[in-house]
Design an enzyme around this catalytic site. Structure first.
Site, mmCIF file in Angstrom:
data_model
loop_
_atom_site.group_PDB
_atom_site.id
_atom_site.type_symbol
_atom_site.label_atom_id
_atom_site.label_comp_id
_atom_site.label_asym_id
_atom_site.label_seq_id
_atom_site.Cartn_x
_atom_site.Cartn_y
_atom_site.Cartn_z
ATOM 1 N N ARG A 1 0.797 -1.233 0.000
ATOM 2 C CA ARG A 1 0.000 0.000 0.000
ATOM 3 C C ARG A 1 0.834 1.290 0.000
ATOM 4 O O ARG A 1 0.532 2.212 -0.754
ATOM 5 C CB ARG A 1 -1.004 0.004 1.156
ATOM 6 C CG ARG A 1 -1.976 -1.189 1.123
ATOM 7 C CD ARG A 1 -3.179 -0.999 2.020
ATOM 8 N NE ARG A 1 -4.050 0.038 1.519
ATOM 9 C CZ ARG A 1 -4.130 1.243 1.980
ATOM 10 N NH1 ARG A 1 -3.411 1.588 3.034
ATOM 11 N NH2 ARG A 1 -4.924 2.133 1.445
ATOM 12 N N CYS B 1 14.549 -4.574 -3.664
ATOM 13 C CA CYS B 1 15.412 -3.740 -4.500
ATOM 14 C C CYS B 1 14.610 -2.838 -5.421
ATOM 15 O O CYS B 1 14.539 -3.048 -6.636
ATOM 16 C CB CYS B 1 16.359 -4.630 -5.286
ATOM 17 S SG CYS B 1 17.442 -5.518 -4.165
ATOM 18 N N GLU B 2 13.955 -1.878 -4.830
ATOM 19 C CA GLU B 2 13.152 -0.874 -5.536
ATOM 20 C C GLU B 2 13.187 0.386 -4.686
ATOM 21 O O GLU B 2 13.019 0.304 -3.464
ATOM 22 C CB GLU B 2 11.670 -1.303 -5.619
ATOM 23 C CG GLU B 2 11.381 -2.526 -6.422
ATOM 24 C CD GLU B 2 11.126 -2.248 -7.901
ATOM 25 O OE1 GLU B 2 11.024 -1.073 -8.293
ATOM 26 O OE2 GLU B 2 11.051 -3.233 -8.641
ATOM 27 N N TYR C 1 -6.132 -5.308 2.509
ATOM 28 C CA TYR C 1 -5.268 -5.139 1.350
ATOM 29 C C TYR C 1 -3.793 -5.235 1.729
ATOM 30 O O TYR C 1 -2.936 -4.560 1.166
ATOM 31 C CB TYR C 1 -5.579 -3.822 0.623
ATOM 32 C CG TYR C 1 -7.051 -3.695 0.265
ATOM 33 C CD1 TYR C 1 -7.603 -4.495 -0.728
ATOM 34 C CD2 TYR C 1 -7.888 -2.819 0.959
ATOM 35 C CE1 TYR C 1 -8.953 -4.413 -1.032
ATOM 36 C CE2 TYR C 1 -9.242 -2.735 0.646
ATOM 37 C CZ TYR C 1 -9.770 -3.529 -0.362
ATOM 38 O OH TYR C 1 -11.102 -3.455 -0.666
HETATM 39 N N1 LLP Z 1 -17.199 -3.695 -3.796
HETATM 40 C C1 LLP Z 1 -16.530 -3.472 -4.945
HETATM 41 C C2 LLP Z 1 -17.223 -3.616 -6.214
HETATM 42 C C3 LLP Z 1 -15.176 -3.084 -4.888
HETATM 43 O O1 LLP Z 1 -14.525 -2.841 -6.021
HETATM 44 C C4 LLP Z 1 -14.524 -2.942 -3.638
HETATM 45 C C5 LLP Z 1 -13.125 -2.583 -3.550
HETATM 46 C C6 LLP Z 1 -15.273 -3.217 -2.463
HETATM 47 C C7 LLP Z 1 -16.608 -3.569 -2.583
HETATM 48 C C8 LLP Z 1 -14.681 -3.100 -1.088
HETATM 49 O O2 LLP Z 1 -14.293 -1.791 -0.821
HETATM 50 P P1 LLP Z 1 -13.812 -1.365 0.649
HETATM 51 O O3 LLP Z 1 -14.987 -1.465 1.565
HETATM 52 O O4 LLP Z 1 -12.719 -2.287 1.052
HETATM 53 O O5 LLP Z 1 -13.341 0.017 0.457
HETATM 54 N N2 LLP Z 1 -6.233 -2.025 -2.690
HETATM 55 C C9 LLP Z 1 -6.783 -0.722 -2.388
HETATM 56 C C10 LLP Z 1 -8.284 -0.747 -2.331
HETATM 57 C C11 LLP Z 1 -8.923 -1.297 -3.598
HETATM 58 C C12 LLP Z 1 -10.403 -1.409 -3.488
HETATM 59 C C13 LLP Z 1 -10.951 -2.207 -4.621
HETATM 60 N N3 LLP Z 1 -12.374 -2.403 -4.580
HETATM 61 C C14 LLP Z 1 -6.181 -0.221 -1.085
HETATM 62 O O6 LLP Z 1 -5.319 -0.900 -0.525
HETATM 63 O O7 LLP Z 1 -6.497 0.875 -0.646
#
Ligand code: LLP
Length: 413
Positions: A312, A342-343, A371
Site C-alpha cells: 500500500r 530492490c526498488e 489489502y
Molecule cells: N465492492 C466493490 C465492487 C469493490 O470494487 C470494492 C473494492 C469493495 C466492494 C470493497 O471496498 P472497501 O470497503 O474495502 O473500500 N487495494 C486498495 C483498495 C482497492 C479497493 C478495490 N475495490 C487499497 O489498498 O487501498
C-alpha cells in the site's frame, strides 16, 4: 474499536503481547484480532438495524480462510471478483446463496462455476458481459440473476487509484445506458434482473459522494421497478473508510443514516460490500529492524517487511502508523523506514518522526488488515509472511510462513 493497545509499555493484540508472537513465529507476520473482526461486523450490522440488508464481506480486502470463516460464522455473505475468491468462500464454508460476483472481466468459465454454485447475484459491468452471462445461463438451462453495476459519475474524493465511480473509470455501465440495457435483458432467456449495483470507490471519508451516488441509483431502481422489472436488491457496494492517521470517516451509524435516508422509499433489500472497514483496523504487520543507516541527507531504518509484504505505501503513497512493540522514550528523529526489496519505492514510511530504534527492535505496522496479505507477492523471491489470529489470551497460526520450496512450486526447471 481498538484491540491493539499498550499494557505496561508492551503492545498487545487483545491480551497477547505482540513480542511473544514475533519470538515464536518470526517476522514479518500479520496479526489479526478476532474481537476486532467480529466487533466491526456486528457494529455495522446493527447500524442498519431492522432495515432489510445483507452484508457481503468484500473478500479481496483479506481473503485468508480463517477470516472468511469468522464472517461466514456470523452469517455474512461475500462479495467476490474471481473464480479463485469463489473457491475460497466455498472452502471457508461461506454461503453461496449470499454471494455476489462483481468485476469487469469475469470469464464465461467463472460465470458458469458461480451459477452452478448458486450465487445470489452477478453484478454485470458491460453490455457484452451481459450477453456472455445470458449465454452461460441458457447453456445451463437457467436464468442467471443479475444486477447492472451502474457508474453514477460521482467523484468519491478519494485517492485516484481507488476511485471507481467516475465516467473515466473502467467500472460499471454508464448511468444513461442502464434503462435500455435492462430492457434488452428482459428479452434474454438466460438472465433475470434481480438488482441494481454501484460502488464509487474505497476509503471514503465523506458522506456527500455516497449520498449523491445513491440518490441517482435509488432513482434508477424506482424507475426500473415502475417498468415492471422484478428487482429486489439494491447493492450499494463498499468503500467506508477507516482511520489510518487523522482521517475522520463517517461512523457506521452515520453511514447507515446517510444510506437509509436516500434509499428508504425504494423498498429494496440492501446489499453492502464492506471490506476495509471490517478488517483494516483489525490487523497489524509485525516487522523487525535489521539495520540503521546514515546517508548524508537522511537516516534510514531498514526493516524486514518489504513492499512485497505490504504494497500500500509503495502503490498508493498510503500512510500506516508505526508503533514500537516496546514503548520507547527519547527524542524523535525523522527517518525513512524502508524494506529490503530492490526498488526505490520500497518505503514503508517517509520522513517519519520516530525514536531511533535499536537493531532488532520490533514495530507494528498499524491498520494492515485490509489489502495487506491479500496483495502480498513473492517479488524478489521473498516467501510471503505468516498470519496469526488472536482471540483473548489465545493465538494461533492461521497461515504458515511460506518456505523456499513454495517459491518454485509448479515450476519446471
Ligand atoms: N465492492 C466493490 C465492487 C469493490 O470494487 C470494492 C473494492 C469493495 C466492494 C470493497 O471496498 P472497501 O470497503 O474495502 O473500500 N487495494 C486498495 C483498495 C482497492 C479497493 C478495490 N475495490 C487499497 O489498498 O487501498
Amino acid at each position: 474499536m481498538t484491540s491493539f493497545q499498550y499494557k505496561k509499555g508492551a503492545l498487545h493484540a487483545e491480551s497477547v503481547p505482540l513480542g511473544a508472537i514475533a519470538e515464536a513465529v518470526g517476522t514479518p507476520t500479520y496479526v489479526y484480532s478476532q474481537a476486532a473482526l467480529t466487533g466491526h461486523f456486528q457494529v455495522l450490522d446493527k447500524a442498519f438495524g431492522e432495515s432489510p440488508h445483507l452484508i457481503c464481506y468484500s473478500v479481496k480486502a483479506n481473503s485468508t480462510l480463517a477470516v472468511l470463516g469468522l464472517f461466514a460464522g456470523m452469517g455474512s455473505g461475500f462479495d467476490i471478483v474471481s473464480g479463485g475468491e469463489l473457491a475460497r468462500v466455498r472452502q471457508a464454508r461461506g454461503d453461496m446463496g449470499k454471494t455476489v460476483f462483481a468485476g469487469v472481466g469475469k470469464t464465461q468459465e467463472e460465470m458458469a462455476r458461480a451459477l452452478a454454485a448458486g450465487i445470489l447475484l452477478f453484478n454485470v459491468e458491460s453490455a457484452e458481459e451481459l450477453e456472455a452471462l445470458d449465454a452461460v445461463g441458457r447453456q445451463a438451462g437457467r436464468r442467471a440473476p443479475f444486477g447492472l453495476r451502474v457508474n453514477p459519475d460521482v467523484d468519491a474524493r478519494t485517492h485516484r487509484y481507488i476511485s471507481t465511480g467516475l465516467k473515466t473509470s473502467k467500472f460499471g455501465v454508464p448511468f444513461e445506458e442502464a434503462v435500455a440495457l435492462y430492457a434488452r435483458a428482459r428479452k434474454m432467456k438466460g438472465v433475470r434482473a434481480l438488482g441494481v449495483d454501484c460502488h464509487i470507490g474505497s476509503q471514503l471519508t465523506r458522506t456527500a459522494p455516497v449520498k449523491a451516488a445513491l440518490s441517482k441509483v435509488a432513482g434508477l431502481y424506482a424507475e426500473l421497478k415502475a417498468q415492471g422489472h422484478p428487482l429486489e436488491y439494491l447493492d450499494i457496494g463498499g468503500g467506508l473508510g477507516i482511520t489510518y492517521a487523522d482521517e475522520t470517516p463517517p461512523s457506521p451509524q452515520e453511514y447507515a443514516r446517510t444510506v437509509l435516508e436516500v434509499v428508504k422509499g425504494t423498498g429494496a433489500r440492501l446489499i453492502l460490500e464492506p471490506g476495509r472497514s471490517l478488517v483494516g483496523n483489525a490487523g497489524v504487520l509485525l516487522t523487525r529492524v535489521l539495520y540503521r543507516k546514515q546517508a548524508p541527507a537522511k537516516t534510514f531504518v531498514v526493516v524486514d517487511a518489504g513492499m512485497n509484504d505490504l504494497i500500500r505505501p509503495a502503490l498508493y503513497e498510503a500512510h500506516h502508523a508505526l508503533l514500537p512493540v516496546v514503548k520507547q522514550r527519547g527524542k524523535a528523529v525523522e527517518v525513512d523506514v524502508v524494506g529490503p526489496v530492490c526498488e526505490s519505492t520500497d518505503v514503508l514510511a517517509r520522513a517519519r518522526p520516530l525514536v531511533l530504534p535499536r537493531q532488532g527492535a520490533l514495530f507494528a505496522v498499524m491498520s494492515a488488515g485490509a489489502y495487506g496479505m491479500s496483495m502480498a507477492s513473492t517479488y524478489n523471491s521473498r516467501p510471503r509472511p505468516a498470519e496469526v489470529l488472536v482471540e483473548g489470551t489465545a493465538w494461533r497460526v492461521v497461515r504458515e510462513r511460506e518456505r523456499d520450496e513454495d517459491l518454485w512450486r509448479r515450476e519446471r526447471a
